[in-house]
Design a protein around this motif. Structure first.
Motif, PDB file in Angstrom:
ATOM      1  N   GLY A 135     -64.728 -38.707  29.980  1.00 25.51           N
ATOM      2  CA  GLY A 135     -65.933 -39.037  29.234  1.00 25.51           C
ATOM      3  C   GLY A 135     -65.980 -38.447  27.839  1.00 25.51           C
ATOM      4  O   GLY A 135     -66.794 -38.867  27.015  1.00 25.51           O
ATOM      5  N   GLU A 136     -65.120 -37.468  27.559  1.00 34.87           N
ATOM      6  CA  GLU A 136     -65.108 -36.848  26.234  1.00 34.87           C
ATOM      7  C   GLU A 136     -64.228 -37.647  25.276  1.00 34.87           C
ATOM      8  O   GLU A 136     -63.487 -38.544  25.680  1.00 34.87           O
ATOM      9  N   GLN A 137     -64.300 -37.274  23.983  1.00 38.04           N
ATOM     10  CA  GLN A 137     -63.518 -37.944  22.958  1.00 38.04           C
ATOM     11  C   GLN A 137     -62.234 -37.159  22.680  1.00 38.04           C
ATOM     12  O   GLN A 137     -62.209 -35.936  22.742  1.00 38.04           O
ATOM     13  N   ILE A 138     -61.171 -37.886  22.360  1.00 28.87           N
ATOM     14  CA  ILE A 138     -59.903 -37.279  21.980  1.00 28.87           C
ATOM     15  C   ILE A 138     -59.354 -38.028  20.766  1.00 28.87           C
ATOM     16  O   ILE A 138     -59.391 -39.267  20.727  1.00 28.87           O
ATOM     17  N   SER A 139     -58.881 -37.297  19.778  1.00 27.18           N
ATOM     18  CA  SER A 139     -58.294 -37.904  18.578  1.00 27.18           C
ATOM     19  C   SER A 139     -56.778 -37.869  18.697  1.00 27.18           C
ATOM     20  O   SER A 139     -56.201 -36.850  19.097  1.00 27.18           O
ATOM     21  N   LEU A 140     -56.143 -38.984  18.326  1.00 27.04           N
ATOM     22  CA  LEU A 140     -54.689 -39.109  18.459  1.00 27.04           C
ATOM     23  C   LEU A 140     -54.091 -39.676  17.178  1.00 27.04           C
ATOM     24  O   LEU A 140     -54.698 -40.539  16.529  1.00 27.04           O
ATOM     25  N   ILE A 141     -52.905 -39.176  16.817  1.00 22.39           N
ATOM     26  CA  ILE A 141     -52.150 -39.700  15.683  1.00 22.39           C
ATOM     27  C   ILE A 141     -50.946 -40.445  16.230  1.00 22.39           C
ATOM     28  O   ILE A 141     -50.138 -39.877  16.976  1.00 22.39           O
ATOM     29  N   THR A 142     -50.837 -41.698  15.879  1.00 25.72           N
ATOM     30  CA  THR A 142     -49.707 -42.524  16.324  1.00 25.72           C
ATOM     31  C   THR A 142     -49.026 -43.070  15.073  1.00 25.72           C
ATOM     32  O   THR A 142     -48.944 -42.383  14.070  1.00 25.72           O
ATOM     33  N   LEU A 143     -48.548 -44.305  15.139  1.00 23.77           N
ATOM     34  CA  LEU A 143     -48.033 -44.925  13.927  1.00 23.77           C
ATOM     35  C   LEU A 143     -49.152 -45.204  12.947  1.00 23.77           C
ATOM     36  O   LEU A 143     -48.905 -45.401  11.754  1.00 23.77           O
ATOM     37  N   GLU A 144     -50.360 -45.209  13.439  1.00 29.14           N
ATOM     38  CA  GLU A 144     -51.526 -45.395  12.593  1.00 29.14           C
ATOM     39  C   GLU A 144     -52.220 -44.044  12.398  1.00 29.14           C
ATOM     40  O   GLU A 144     -51.989 -43.105  13.162  1.00 29.14           O
ATOM     41  N   PRO A 145     -53.069 -43.920  11.375  1.00 26.83           N
ATOM     42  CA  PRO A 145     -53.790 -42.651  11.157  1.00 26.83           C
ATOM     43  C   PRO A 145     -54.628 -42.271  12.371  1.00 26.83           C
ATOM     44  O   PRO A 145     -54.765 -43.032  13.329  1.00 26.83           O
ATOM     45  N   LYS A 146     -55.218 -41.098  12.289  1.00 22.76           N
ATOM     46  CA  LYS A 146     -55.980 -40.544  13.410  1.00 22.76           C
ATOM     47  C   LYS A 146     -57.069 -41.504  13.876  1.00 22.76           C
ATOM     48  O   LYS A 146     -57.852 -42.019  13.086  1.00 22.76           O
ATOM     49  N   LYS A 147     -57.084 -41.750  15.177  1.00 25.11           N
ATOM     50  CA  LYS A 147     -58.107 -42.590  15.798  1.00 25.11           C
ATOM     51  C   LYS A 147     -58.706 -41.842  16.982  1.00 25.11           C
ATOM     52  O   LYS A 147     -58.045 -41.009  17.604  1.00 25.11           O
ATOM     53  N   THR A 148     -59.945 -42.148  17.303  1.00 24.18           N
ATOM     54  CA  THR A 148     -60.655 -41.470  18.383  1.00 24.18           C
ATOM     55  C   THR A 148     -60.773 -42.392  19.592  1.00 24.18           C
ATOM     56  O   THR A 148     -61.082 -43.583  19.450  1.00 24.18           O
ATOM     57  N   PHE A 149     -60.532 -41.838  20.771  1.00 24.57           N
ATOM     58  CA  PHE A 149     -60.580 -42.599  22.026  1.00 24.57           C
ATOM     59  C   PHE A 149     -61.445 -41.841  23.024  1.00 24.57           C
ATOM     60  O   PHE A 149     -61.686 -40.636  22.898  1.00 24.57           O
TER      61      PHE A 149
END
Length: 845
Positions: free
Chosen positions: A160-174
């Protein structure tokens, strides 16, 4: 003689302990290295067997440039058509398209969460795989992810919490939809941090291609062998694909880890060799003192009819006994140390690497006894030969033996030092490691043989600084009256300090050279680059950011490059695709060596003069260049630029080549501000452009150079920690020498106490003697190490070491540490000397 020898050994337990302790530490390091690597090797083999337990056959694109890339998934991708072809193969059961790439989670502090070497993976969630949901559910929308239990614990994430991830794209929140583990209650398979996306999100974020797969996993239908299915799939797809069974994948991964562990083992064994080399000095000194103390005893044996052969035998036998006992103790300690280090290694991965039990391989046992006994016996040979020459008449003399002339060791030392200089010169010039190692060993032996010649005058000078009282004066004279003993004791400390000093000089010179090169050749005011992407490789960012940087007020010129490994005529090289070659030429001060310095058209490349010489190329030459993606194509050499220490061995390609790189993302951007504009002001305007990527930093030139150079500080620290063992053994050598010297001078100490010397004064006298010997050894080490470091820097001048740097502050700290070592080493011998019973000491023989 056998009974007499064994009785002599067992009757002097302190001497036995002191002489065997150095061997114990060396054997411990050697046997512990084998125990550690064997345990880790078996554990990793078991790990990879588990990882590929549900894989019968796996299909991937055959790597076009080497193998073992940080993120092999990006070396090539598979399509839905490939998936359909695999499904159509006879004997195939369940077929799944895998999506694996790099996904770096961001912690609460805004920084990317790091690991101890394990990857940070992103995958597409698959039902029926090894992942077992513990909380929540699988991701169902593209803005949802499931995380491994180890990542959840490490980053403090929950459902239920948010996590930010860096992939081939800039930081996104999931949103975290679930937490999963692995069979056996594992939080991870090997300390990795794993995030699972929906298939569509994973393909877009991890591979950059909708509908693409990094690999395809196929299960064999009942009754179909894995090898049979593998061959059928290979025949169906052709040679452009790599098809392996789960057993092959497990073996290949284990072999790759095994190579890394072997290198790690070589490093540990190298430092164990240094420890043993230092131990030889201590054992040699110990047996020399023992022979001197037993002069009357050995002479009486000669008077009673013992032959010279028996005299040699009695000392060598004593060495064998000590070596045998030390080997047994060292092996036991090595097993304990190996087990401890293996558990620490497992803990660094969050406890996910399950150890397969601590075992003792035959190599550990054989090396322990071979090294322990052989080293001890070799170190005792010279004292044994000396014992055989003791005449029977010596039985009627005092135990002390007169000093022998120093002519022979001085001549031998000069010859060995000269030979060592030749070996080191050739080794550094040709990059021959064995010549360098041999030169180091020979140089240490040569200097050790020369040391007695200079010990008396140098020790006297050092001692004068501490001889402000009678105990200090006596301590100075005690350290100078036996130059051979002092020299050997100091030589043991010299080896460790010389190695640390030499490495410090080389690394300081490297730092100085990097700084000078950056100041002289890089005109860029700002550098945009990643702090290091960990096991996934260097951090990268979207090419569109370069355009935003170029439009920033105050920016004069800017360029960036994409980086990847390439093959030039089949030879591995480092390739960069530069966005604007003329701007790079201006900011780096490049000059053309051959041909005209111009922008690179498609199908042309540039390289430095050293690479051109190595590859035998010149302007107009045609070469074949293979990138990670696509087919090999021909390039024409446009121009060759003069040697530049910023672009070392780099093949410069046109920007269009980046489309065939592993990642079509920029790795570094260089910015030059307009004349008269504040660099700090422009930096503040550029930094917000990369606010969504905490891996990327915007630094001015001095900060960037400092960051690059600071990486060498970590290397120096690691080497200092490992070489601390050699210094520890050298400390034992000082303690050993002083303790045996106290025994040898028991009557002398008793007489000093009888005429009024207080216990505190006796302790001060022993401490001064210890400090003088330690400082003498440190000065030797600083001199030899500095000379070795300067020689290495001069020999590596063509490799970028343009400036010599002497770390005066570090050298001063080493000298202070040596003085402290002298004080610590004197504690036990000084206490023993102070507690001597005066009457018993006077009557001691």
């Amino acid at each position: 003689m056998l009974k007499a020898t064994l009785k002599s050994v067992l009757s002097r337990k302190l001497r036995l302990v002191l002489s065997g302790l150095a061997v114990v530490l060396g054997v411990m390091f050697v046997s512990g290295s084998f125990v550690l690597t064997d345990t880790l090797d078996r554990s990793f083999k078991s790990l990879f067997t588990t990882i590929y337990s549900d894989v019968d056959v796996q299909v991937a694109v055959k790597p076009k440039v080497g193998s073992g890339e940080p993120d092999q998934a990006l070396a090539g991708t598979l399509t839905g058509d490939d998936l359909a072809k695999v499904k159509s193969v006879a004997g195939v059961g369940r077929v799944v398209g895998d999506v694996v790439g790099s996904a770096r989670p961001v912690g609460e502090n805004g920084k990317v969460i790091t690991t101890s070497g394990a990857p940070r993976l992103g995958t597409a969630w698959r039902d029926g795989g090894q992942e077992q949901l513990r909380e929540g559910r699988a991701p169902q929308r593209d803005d949802e992810v499931a995380v491994s239990a180890y990542l959840a614990k490490t980053g403090g994430f929950s459902v239920g919490e948010q996590i930010s991830l860096i992939t081939l794209e800039p930081k996104k929140t999931f949103t975290v939809s679930g937490v999963f583990g692995y069979p056996g209650g594992r939080d991870s398979l090997g300390g990795e941090l794993t995030t699972a996306f929906t298939e569509a999100a994973a393909q877009r974020l991890l591979l950059g291609q909708p509908g693409a797969f990094s690999s395809i996993t196929a299960a064999a239908a009942p009754g179909v062998a894995e090898d049979v299915l593998r061959q059928r799939v290979q025949d169906k797809l052709g040679d452009a694909y790599q098809v392996k069974t789960g057993e092959q994948l497990s073996k290949d991964s284990a072999d790759q880890i095994g190579e890394g562990l072997s290198f790690f083992n070589y490093i540990l064994l190298g430092f164990a060799g240094i420890a043993l080399f230092v131990g030889i000095f201590i054992i040699l000194n110990t047996f020399s003192i023992i022979v001197a103390q037993r002069t009357r005893e050995l002479a009486l044996l000669r008077a009673m009819g013992a032959s010279r052969r028996q005299m040699v035998g009695t000392v060598v036998l004593e060495a064998v006994v000590i070596g045998l006992i030390a080997s047994v103790v060292g092996l036991g300690a090595g097993i304990g140390v190996g087990a401890l280090l293996a558990n620490i290694f497992s803990t660094l991965g969050g406890g996910s690497l399950r150890l397969e039990g601590i075992s003792v391989p035959p190599s550990a046992v054989i090396s322990a006894f071979a090294v322990g006994i052989v080293v001890t016996v070799l170190a005792a040979v010279l004292p044994a030969l000396r014992a055989s020459r003791i005449p029977p008449v010596a039985a009627m003399r005092e135990a002390a033996t007169p000093d022998r002339p120093l002519t022979r060791p001085t001549i031998a030392g000069a010859a060995l030092t000269t030979a060592a200089a030749g070996l080191l010169w050739y080794g550094f010039a040709e990059g021959a490691l064995w010549f360098i190692m041999s030169g180091l060993l020979v140089s240490f032996v040569g200097v050790a043989l020369l040391t007695p010649l200079i010990s008396r005058p140098v020790v006297s000078v050092i001692g004068k600084l501490l001889s402000w009282s009678m105990p200090g004066t006596l301590g100075r004279r005690n350290s100078a009256r036996n130059p051979r003993r002092t020299a050997i004791t100091a030589a043991a400390l010299m080896v460790g300090i010389a190695l640390i000093t030499g490495v410090s000089v080389v690394l300081t010179s490297a730092t100085t050279s990097i700084t000078k090169v950056a100041e002289g050749q890089v005109k860029s005011d700002l550098i945009v680059a990643g702090e290091g992407g960990g096991p996934e490789g260097n951090a990268t960012f979207q090419p569109a950011r370069l355009e935003e940087v170029a439009r920033t007020p105050g920016v004069d010129t800017s360029f960036g490059w994409y980086a990847d490994r390439i093959l030039v005529d089949g030879k591995p090289q480092f390739g960069i695709a530069v966005t604007d070659v003329p701007v790079m030429q201006k900011q780096f001060g490049l000059s053309a060596k051959e041909g005209a310095f111009t922008a690179l058209a498609e199908g042309t490349l540039a390289l430095d003069e050293e690479s051109a010489k190595t590859l035998n190329l010149k302007p107009g030459s045609t070469v074949s260049v293979q990138t990670t993606k696509g087919e090999a194509r021909s390039y024409t050499v446009g121009f060759v630029y003069a040697k530049n220490n910023v672009l070392v061995n780099a093949i410069v390609l046109p920007v269009g080549a980046a489309k065939q790189f592993r990642l079509e993302q920029l790795e570094t951007v260089f910015v030059q501000v307009e004349p008269g504009v504040s660099v700090q002001d422009v930096q503040k305007r550029v930094e917000p452009l990369f606010a969504d990527n905490p891996e990327i930093t915007v630094q001015d030139r001095s900060a960037f150079v400092k960051q690059q150079a600071s990486q060498l500080d970590t290397v120096l620290l690691m080497i200092q920690i490992l070489l601390a063992l050699a210094i520890l053994i050298a400390v034992l050598g000082v303690i050993n020498t002083l303790a045996l010297s106290v025994i040898e001078r028991t009557r002398e100490l008793g007489l000093l106490r009888a005429i009024g010397m207080r216990r505190a004064q006796v302790m001060r006298m022993i401490t001064v003697e210890s400090v003088v010997i330690s400082v003498f050894g440190a000065l030797l080490g600083l001199g030899v190490g500095t000379a070795l470091g300067i020689g290495a820097v001069r020999a590596l001048k063509d490799e970028g070491f343009t400036d010599l740097g002497i770390p005066w502050a570090q050298l001063g700290s080493y000298l202070l540490i040596a003085a402290l070592i002298g004080v610590v080493a004197a504690i036990l011998p000084a206490i023993r000397a102070a507690r001597l019973n005066v009457l018993q000491a006077i009557s001691y023989e």
